[in-house]
Design a protein around this motif. Structure first.
Motif, PDB file in Angstrom:
ATOM      1  N   GLU A 161      36.930  77.401  61.866  1.00 53.04           N
ATOM      2  CA  GLU A 161      35.764  77.141  62.714  1.00 53.04           C
ATOM      3  C   GLU A 161      35.797  75.721  63.278  1.00 53.04           C
ATOM      4  N   ILE A 162      36.175  74.768  62.422  1.00 48.18           N
ATOM      5  CA  ILE A 162      36.236  73.374  62.866  1.00 48.18           C
ATOM      6  C   ILE A 162      37.305  73.210  63.944  1.00 48.18           C
ATOM      7  N   ALA A 163      38.475  73.828  63.734  1.00 47.12           N
ATOM      8  CA  ALA A 163      39.559  73.713  64.711  1.00 47.12           C
ATOM      9  C   ALA A 163      39.166  74.331  66.046  1.00 47.12           C
ATOM     10  N   GLU A 164      38.497  75.493  66.006  1.00 45.57           N
ATOM     11  CA  GLU A 164      38.074  76.150  67.248  1.00 45.57           C
ATOM     12  C   GLU A 164      37.024  75.303  67.988  1.00 45.57           C
ATOM     13  N   ALA A 165      36.089  74.734  67.223  1.00 46.90           N
ATOM     14  CA  ALA A 165      35.055  73.893  67.846  1.00 46.90           C
ATOM     15  C   ALA A 165      35.666  72.644  68.462  1.00 46.90           C
ATOM     16  N   LEU A 166      36.630  72.042  67.766  1.00 50.10           N
ATOM     17  CA  LEU A 166      37.297  70.850  68.291  1.00 50.10           C
ATOM     18  C   LEU A 166      38.123  71.177  69.535  1.00 50.10           C
ATOM     19  N   GLU A 167      38.770  72.351  69.527  1.00 50.52           N
ATOM     20  CA  GLU A 167      39.587  72.745  70.694  1.00 50.52           C
ATOM     21  C   GLU A 167      38.717  72.862  71.941  1.00 50.52           C
ATOM     22  N   ARG A 168      37.523  73.463  71.760  1.00 48.50           N
ATOM     23  CA  ARG A 168      36.606  73.597  72.906  1.00 48.50           C
ATOM     24  C   ARG A 168      36.082  72.233  73.340  1.00 48.50           C
ATOM     25  N   GLU A 169      35.713  71.414  72.364  1.00 44.84           N
ATOM     26  CA  GLU A 169      35.145  70.104  72.672  1.00 44.84           C
ATOM     27  C   GLU A 169      36.152  69.231  73.429  1.00 44.84           C
ATOM     28  N   MET A 170      37.411  69.210  72.974  1.00 44.86           N
ATOM     29  CA  MET A 170      38.423  68.366  73.609  1.00 44.86           C
ATOM     30  C   MET A 170      38.771  68.871  75.007  1.00 44.86           C
ATOM     31  N   LYS A 171      38.776  70.197  75.157  1.00 43.95           N
ATOM     32  CA  LYS A 171      39.106  70.756  76.477  1.00 43.95           C
ATOM     33  C   LYS A 171      37.980  70.478  77.465  1.00 43.95           C
ATOM     34  N   ASP A 172      36.727  70.640  77.011  1.00 43.79           N
ATOM     35  CA  ASP A 172      35.581  70.380  77.892  1.00 43.79           C
ATOM     36  C   ASP A 172      35.527  68.912  78.308  1.00 43.79           C
ATOM     37  N   ALA A 173      35.936  68.015  77.412  1.00 41.80           N
ATOM     38  CA  ALA A 173      35.877  66.578  77.709  1.00 41.80           C
ATOM     39  C   ALA A 173      37.095  66.088  78.477  1.00 41.80           C
ATOM     40  N   GLY A 174      38.136  66.937  78.581  1.00 36.58           N
ATOM     41  CA  GLY A 174      39.340  66.524  79.299  1.00 36.58           C
ATOM     42  C   GLY A 174      40.296  65.707  78.458  1.00 36.58           C
ATOM     43  N   TYR A 175      40.207  65.812  77.113  1.00 31.49           N
ATOM     44  CA  TYR A 175      41.093  65.069  76.224  1.00 31.49           C
ATOM     45  C   TYR A 175      42.388  65.873  76.019  1.00 31.49           C
ATOM     46  N   ARG A 176      43.510  65.285  76.441  1.00 29.69           N
ATOM     47  CA  ARG A 176      44.814  65.961  76.323  1.00 29.69           C
ATOM     48  C   ARG A 176      45.689  65.254  75.306  1.00 29.69           C
ATOM     49  N   GLY A 177      46.746  65.944  74.887  1.00 32.17           N
ATOM     50  CA  GLY A 177      47.706  65.363  73.962  1.00 32.17           C
ATOM     51  C   GLY A 177      48.648  64.416  74.675  1.00 32.17           C
ATOM     52  N   GLU A 178      49.617  63.873  73.928  1.00 27.75           N
ATOM     53  CA  GLU A 178      50.499  62.865  74.514  1.00 27.75           C
ATOM     54  C   GLU A 178      51.411  63.432  75.593  1.00 27.75           C
ATOM     55  N   ARG A 179      51.634  64.760  75.614  1.00 29.37           N
ATOM     56  CA  ARG A 179      52.467  65.374  76.645  1.00 29.37           C
ATOM     57  C   ARG A 179      51.643  65.876  77.822  1.00 29.37           C
ATOM     58  N   GLY A 180      50.346  65.610  77.802  1.00 30.67           N
ATOM     59  CA  GLY A 180      49.493  65.997  78.921  1.00 30.67           C
ATOM     60  C   GLY A 180      48.910  67.387  78.811  1.00 30.67           C
ATOM     61  N   ASN A 181      49.148  68.072  77.679  1.00 29.86           N
ATOM     62  CA  ASN A 181      48.609  69.420  77.516  1.00 29.86           C
ATOM     63  C   ASN A 181      47.438  69.397  76.532  1.00 29.86           C
ATOM     64  N   TYR A 182      46.595  70.413  76.593  1.00 25.76           N
ATOM     65  CA  TYR A 182      45.483  70.532  75.652  1.00 25.76           C
ATOM     66  C   TYR A 182      46.017  71.044  74.309  1.00 25.76           C
ATOM     67  N   LEU A 183      45.474  70.510  73.229  1.00 30.07           N
ATOM     68  CA  LEU A 183      45.916  70.924  71.895  1.00 30.07           C
ATOM     69  C   LEU A 183      45.360  72.297  71.560  1.00 30.07           C
ATOM     70  N   SER A 184      46.216  73.129  70.947  1.00 26.64           N
ATOM     71  CA  SER A 184      45.796  74.480  70.573  1.00 26.64           C
ATOM     72  C   SER A 184      45.017  74.450  69.260  1.00 26.64           C
ATOM     73  N   VAL A 185      44.358  75.550  68.952  1.00 21.22           N
ATOM     74  CA  VAL A 185      43.608  75.665  67.694  1.00 21.22           C
ATOM     75  C   VAL A 185      44.548  75.498  66.501  1.00 21.22           C
ATOM     76  N   ALA A 186      45.727  76.110  66.571  1.00 21.96           N
ATOM     77  CA  ALA A 186      46.679  76.027  65.466  1.00 21.96           C
ATOM     78  C   ALA A 186      47.136  74.580  65.241  1.00 21.96           C
ATOM     79  N   THR A 187      47.396  73.868  66.344  1.00 21.61           N
ATOM     80  CA  THR A 187      47.821  72.460  66.223  1.00 21.61           C
ATOM     81  C   THR A 187      46.724  71.617  65.587  1.00 21.61           C
TER      82      THR A 187
END
Length: 250
Positions: free
Chosen positions: A204-230
């Motif tokens: 649940e925490i990972a899914e909530a964080l994935e949505r929060e980071m995507k909505d805010a435009g926070y990407r990983g170091e390669r420029g992609n959004y982090l997946s729930v599994a990551t």
């Protein structure tokens, strides 16, 4: 004329402090205090494991002040010890004194653990402050041409910045972020979510964080959004009693 100090303590243990130590109002108490302070008296010297009488009195009075349920029991045993001493039977005092000794040692251990816990909390807090002391320096923006004046009465819309400074320590920036930054953000936010009760399991925490980071435009170091599994792999081990880093149940 200098005023004498007031007597303090329980009515059965009234005493006052002098330059040479505590003096008891009752002669029998003073006699017991002197005997306990002389190591030559083998039986009496081991009565309270070397503690002075005033230390034992203060301990029991402290239990009474806190309305501790065991206070009455230890007060009764301490009064019995005084009565046995008055009758000259110090040996009979030992069983009662041993129980008071055990409680005093237990309280010392609890107090030591409390201070150790407070020290660990302070150390964790200071470590977090150092980790999130502020945003990492970003390159200075190149000067942009001055905008052309807007027609009278028409407001110019503010353009969103692609590199907005973090709104608080530990926050990410819009766009790519370093792995260290994203890991720190995920660990911090996951603990906040769990403590707030907004998410309880690691999934649940990972899914909530994935949505929060995507909505805010926070990407990983390669420029992609982090997946729930990551994100789930980054969560601190044992946060929710789920699986630890080694794959075993925490």
């Amino acid at each position: 004329m200098e005023k004498e100090p007031h007597w303090i303590g329980h009515r059965t243990a009234e005493r006052r402090q002098t330059e040479s130590g505590y003096v008891y109002r009752d002669p029998d108490n003073q006699s017991l205090a002197i005997i306990l302070g002389i190591s030559a008296f083998h039986t009496a010297g081991s009565l309270f494991d070397g503690a002075n009488l005033w230390e034992v009195d203060r301990f029991v009075e402290g239990l009474e002040a806190c309305n501790d349920p065991v206070a009455a029991r230890y007060r009764a045993r301490l009064s019995l010890i005084r009565e046995l001493h008055k009758n000259g039977d110090l040996k009979a005092c030992l069983p009662h004194a041993s129980l008071i000794n055990a409680e005093m040692r237990a309280q010392e251990v609890l107090e030591s653990e409390r201070r150790r816990s407070e020290a660990l909390e302070l150390a964790c807090s200071l470590t977090a402050q150092r980790l999130f002391s502020g945003p990492s320096p970003s390159p200075s923006p190149s000067p942009s041409p001055s905008p052309s004046p807007s027609p009278s009465g028409v407001a110019t819309a503010a353009k969103p910045s692609e590199n907005v400074p973090p709104s608080r320590p530990g926050a990410l920036r819009i766009g790519p972020n370093s792995k260290e930054s994203t890991d720190t953000f995920i660990i911090c936010r996951s603990r906040e979510m769990y403590s707030e009760g907004t998410a309880r399991t690691q999934r649940e925490i990972a899914e909530a964080l994935e949505r929060e980071m995507k909505d805010a435009g926070y990407r990983g170091e390669r420029g992609n959004y982090l997946s729930v599994a990551t994100i789930e792999r980054i969560l601190p081990a044992g946060l929710t009693g789920g699986r630890a880093k080694n794959g075993r149940n925490a």
